[in-house]
Motif scaffolding. Structure first.
Motif, PDB file in Angstrom:
ATOM      1  N   ASN A  63     -12.383  -0.312   1.361  1.00 37.50           N
ATOM      2  CA  ASN A  63     -12.563  -1.465   2.246  1.00 37.50           C
ATOM      3  C   ASN A  63     -12.256  -2.805   1.574  1.00 37.50           C
ATOM      4  N   VAL A  64     -12.224  -2.828   0.245  1.00 36.14           N
ATOM      5  CA  VAL A  64     -12.095  -4.090  -0.470  1.00 36.14           C
ATOM      6  C   VAL A  64     -10.814  -4.852  -0.126  1.00 36.14           C
ATOM      7  N   ASP A 157      -3.172  -6.297  12.424  1.00 38.44           N
ATOM      8  CA  ASP A 157      -2.506  -5.844  11.199  1.00 38.44           C
ATOM      9  C   ASP A 157      -3.523  -5.397  10.151  1.00 38.44           C
ATOM     10  N   LEU A 158      -4.655  -6.098  10.076  1.00 38.09           N
ATOM     11  CA  LEU A 158      -5.724  -5.656   9.175  1.00 38.09           C
ATOM     12  C   LEU A 158      -6.224  -4.275   9.577  1.00 38.09           C
ATOM     13  N   ASP A 159      -6.409  -4.096  10.867  1.00 43.62           N
ATOM     14  CA  ASP A 159      -6.907  -2.839  11.416  1.00 43.62           C
ATOM     15  C   ASP A 159      -5.953  -1.690  11.098  1.00 43.62           C
ATOM     16  N   MET A 160      -4.672  -1.922  11.357  1.00 43.08           N
ATOM     17  CA  MET A 160      -3.678  -0.887  11.127  1.00 43.08           C
ATOM     18  C   MET A 160      -3.469  -0.595   9.641  1.00 43.08           C
ATOM     19  N   GLY A 161      -3.952  -1.502   8.802  1.00 44.29           N
ATOM     20  CA  GLY A 161      -3.853  -1.287   7.365  1.00 44.29           C
ATOM     21  C   GLY A 161      -4.924  -0.385   6.805  1.00 44.29           C
ATOM     22  N   MET A 162      -5.842   0.053   7.647  1.00 45.55           N
ATOM     23  CA  MET A 162      -6.882   0.977   7.216  1.00 45.55           C
ATOM     24  C   MET A 162      -6.592   2.341   7.835  1.00 45.55           C
ATOM     25  N   GLN A 163      -5.770   3.119   7.154  1.00 47.39           N
ATOM     26  CA  GLN A 163      -5.341   4.440   7.595  1.00 47.39           C
ATOM     27  C   GLN A 163      -6.146   5.517   6.855  1.00 47.39           C
ATOM     28  N   PRO A 164      -6.153   6.758   7.361  1.00 47.02           N
ATOM     29  CA  PRO A 164      -6.842   7.826   6.630  1.00 47.02           C
ATOM     30  C   PRO A 164      -6.389   7.942   5.167  1.00 47.02           C
ATOM     31  N   SER A 166      -5.598   5.589   3.337  1.00 49.05           N
ATOM     32  CA  SER A 166      -6.152   4.448   2.610  1.00 49.05           C
ATOM     33  C   SER A 166      -7.466   4.793   1.923  1.00 49.05           C
ATOM     34  N   VAL A 167      -8.192   5.774   2.441  1.00 47.66           N
ATOM     35  CA  VAL A 167      -9.455   6.173   1.829  1.00 47.66           C
ATOM     36  C   VAL A 167      -9.219   6.666   0.407  1.00 47.66           C
ATOM     37  N   LEU A 168      -8.142   7.416   0.221  1.00 51.22           N
ATOM     38  CA  LEU A 168      -7.824   7.955  -1.104  1.00 51.22           C
ATOM     39  C   LEU A 168      -6.970   7.000  -1.922  1.00 51.22           C
ATOM     40  N   PHE A 169      -6.047   6.280  -1.254  1.00 45.57           N
ATOM     41  CA  PHE A 169      -5.099   5.419  -1.958  1.00 45.57           C
ATOM     42  C   PHE A 169      -5.013   4.054  -1.261  1.00 45.57           C
ATOM     43  N   PRO A 170      -6.033   3.201  -1.437  1.00 40.22           N
ATOM     44  CA  PRO A 170      -6.074   1.935  -0.704  1.00 40.22           C
ATOM     45  C   PRO A 170      -4.986   0.938  -1.093  1.00 40.22           C
ATOM     46  N   TYR A 171      -4.367   1.141  -2.251  1.00 39.53           N
ATOM     47  CA  TYR A 171      -3.333   0.193  -2.701  1.00 39.53           C
ATOM     48  C   TYR A 171      -1.947   0.831  -2.711  1.00 39.53           C
ATOM     49  N   LEU A 172      -1.794   1.947  -2.034  1.00 40.02           N
ATOM     50  CA  LEU A 172      -0.494   2.608  -1.947  1.00 40.02           C
ATOM     51  C   LEU A 172       0.525   1.637  -1.335  1.00 40.02           C
ATOM     52  N   PRO A 173       1.713   1.502  -1.933  1.00 37.74           N
ATOM     53  CA  PRO A 173       2.687   0.517  -1.430  1.00 37.74           C
ATOM     54  C   PRO A 173       3.410   0.985  -0.169  1.00 37.74           C
ATOM     55  N   ILE A 174       2.676   1.004   0.945  1.00 37.51           N
ATOM     56  CA  ILE A 174       3.266   1.365   2.232  1.00 37.51           C
ATOM     57  C   ILE A 174       3.271   0.133   3.130  1.00 37.51           C
ATOM     58  N   GLU A 175       4.070   0.167   4.197  1.00 43.59           N
ATOM     59  CA  GLU A 175       4.232  -1.005   5.037  1.00 43.59           C
ATOM     60  C   GLU A 175       2.918  -1.441   5.673  1.00 43.59           C
ATOM     61  N   ALA A 176       2.100  -0.474   6.083  1.00 42.08           N
ATOM     62  CA  ALA A 176       0.817  -0.815   6.704  1.00 42.08           C
ATOM     63  C   ALA A 176      -0.059  -1.613   5.747  1.00 42.08           C
ATOM     64  N   HIS A 177      -0.048  -1.267   4.470  1.00 40.26           N
ATOM     65  CA  HIS A 177      -0.840  -1.992   3.486  1.00 40.26           C
ATOM     66  C   HIS A 177      -0.246  -3.366   3.189  1.00 40.26           C
TER      67      HIS A 177
END
Length: 442
Positions: A63-64, A157-164, A166-177
């Motif tokens: 969540n950070v 956009d914040l909402d869509m940036g919290m994907q399943p 993201s729980v394991l990899f919150p800083y993964l360099p994907i477009e949603a993040h």
């Protein structure tokens, strides 16, 4: 373990594990072990433990990036406890009464724009209305009246940036993040300007923003006042919690009450309760009037039992402890274990709830009260030390919206009854929830 977590989703793991192993079982997750607990007999300590014994910070780090630095899960438990006190102060009954007035104004204005008859996607309509009411009560009139569309897009956009994932990899360099991070930065800039204008004006508003602006630490951080970044992070956390929970609960409640299977069983008594209250109070809707709606409350609570927004709650164990199952087996949960429990799975245990897959608000009525068979049998808002402080706020929000809707419209479901969307972080209805509406006065 991690692969199965992603493929099966938490509910699948709880279902399979409970069938094979019972109320307590573990799965490996990278270098950690996750222990999954099912049923009130083994979750009492999970909900009652203090932060020195079992904490949230370690397991909710994903969540950070959304909430931001220096708040909630990015601080130690002593600071977080004080920040949560700010929330408690902002949501005390005297303030809640004013928030209800704002909720009523938003709901009446929104539904006033509907025509005399037509067809809408109820899920989308209620989600839009809920972000309006949440913005009004949390972010203040400046955001709601002057920059709502811009802020709503950023929150999306914040909402869509919290994907399943993201729980394991919150800083993964994907477009949603990447969109999440850009939106978080822009929201911070906007709120800093709003806070500066509010402070400069000297005007005091009755909203959660004002409560946070006025907040001070009692013991932590030298007793200083809240910073702009802390205020923004806390508002984002509050908006995420309140908007999602109220949106999906209001949708599920309305859909169940108007479904072909349950309309004839429960809608009539909800409408009759509204008529009785209107006979006594007229069209007035306020905190006291909403508090009298026991039938609607049970209808909402039953929707929340069947479809709690969060499918799993987690903690990190700092001190080993023992649990004892229904059949007397004792297990030790070691230090360093991640423990989880599922409201969705707990709420459908047949030894607690009769015919658990059926929608039956009467199960909460006096004389039956199935949720009181054991502590923590109903955990739609969590429970214990970390129960949701916005529970009353959420119930009032949903009661307001459903009451205004039912007092002014007949609804008829068009879409098939929706399935839960277990691919989402917050479990709402999957697909469209289309209804026909016809304006009338109850």
């Amino acid at each position: 373990g991690a692969l199965r977590f992603v493929r099966q989703k938490p509910l699948g793991l709880f279902t399979e594990g409970y069938a094979k192993c019972g109320q307590v079982f573990t799965i490996p997750m990278f270098h950690k072990t996750i222990c999954l607990l099912s049923g009130p007999e083994v979750t009492s300590h999970f909900f009652k433990a203090n932060d020195e014994q079992m904490s949230q910070k370690e397991v909710y780090q994903f969540n950070v990036p959304t909430f931001g630095p220096g708040v909630v899960f990015d601080v130690d438990h002593k600071v977080r406890r004080e920040q949560f006190r700010w929330f408690a102060d902002a949501l005390k009954p005297s303030r809640l009464r004013t928030y209800v007035e704002q909720m009523v104004e938003e709901a009446e204005a929104y539904f006033g724009q509907w025509g005399d008859e037509g067809e809408v996607d109820l899920k989308d309509e209620l989600a839009t209305l809920l972000i309006m009411t949440a913005s009004r009560c949390l972010l203040g009139k400046e955001v709601r009246e002057q920059m709502f569309a811009q802020v709503a897009d950023l929150f999306h956009d914040l909402d869509m940036g919290m994907q399943p994932i993201s729980v394991l990899f919150p800083y993964l360099p994907i477009e949603a993040h990447r969109k999440r991070d850009r939106a978080r930065k822009e929201i911070s800039t906007i709120m800093a300007k709003v806070i500066a204008m509010r402070r400069a004006s000297g005007e005091k508003q009755v909203d959660i923003l004002q409560s946070f602006i006025d907040a001070k630490y009692a013991n932590a951080n030298g007793g200083r006042a809240s910073t702009d970044e802390e205020i923004t992070g806390m508002l984002i956390a509050g908006l995420f919690a309140g908007q999602h929970t109220s949106s999906v609960t209001s949708t599920w409640t309305t859909m169940y009450l108007h479904s072909k299977e349950y309309r004839g069983k429960f809608l009539g008594e909800v409408l009759q309760e509204q008529k009785a209250i209107m006979k006594e109070h007229g069209d007035k809707l306020d905190f006291d009037v909403l508090s009298k709606m026991d039938c609607l409350h049970r209808s909402m609570k039953e929707a929340l039992r069947l479809h709690p927004p969060l499918i799993m709650l987690m903690r990190y164990v700092h001190e080993a402890y023992n649990v004892t199952t229904r059949d007397g087996q004792e297990y030790t949960i070691p230090k360093g274990t991640i423990v989880g429990t599922s409201p969705t799975f707990t709420h459908r245990l047949p030894y607690i709830y009769k015919d658990p897959d059926a929608y039956d608000p009467h199960r909460f009525a006096p004389g039956r009260e199935e949720d009181k068979k054991a502590p923590f049998s109903f955990i739609g808002f969590g429970g214990g030390r970390h129960g949701c402080m916005g529970e009353n706020f959420g119930y009032m929000q949903v009661k307001t919206i459903v009451s205004v809707l039912m007092r002014n419209f007949d609804l008829e479901m068009v879409s098939p009854f929706p399935e839960p969307d277990y691919d989402s972080m917050v479990i709402g209805p999957k697909g469209e929830c289309r209804v026909k509406f016809r304006r009338r006065k109850l």
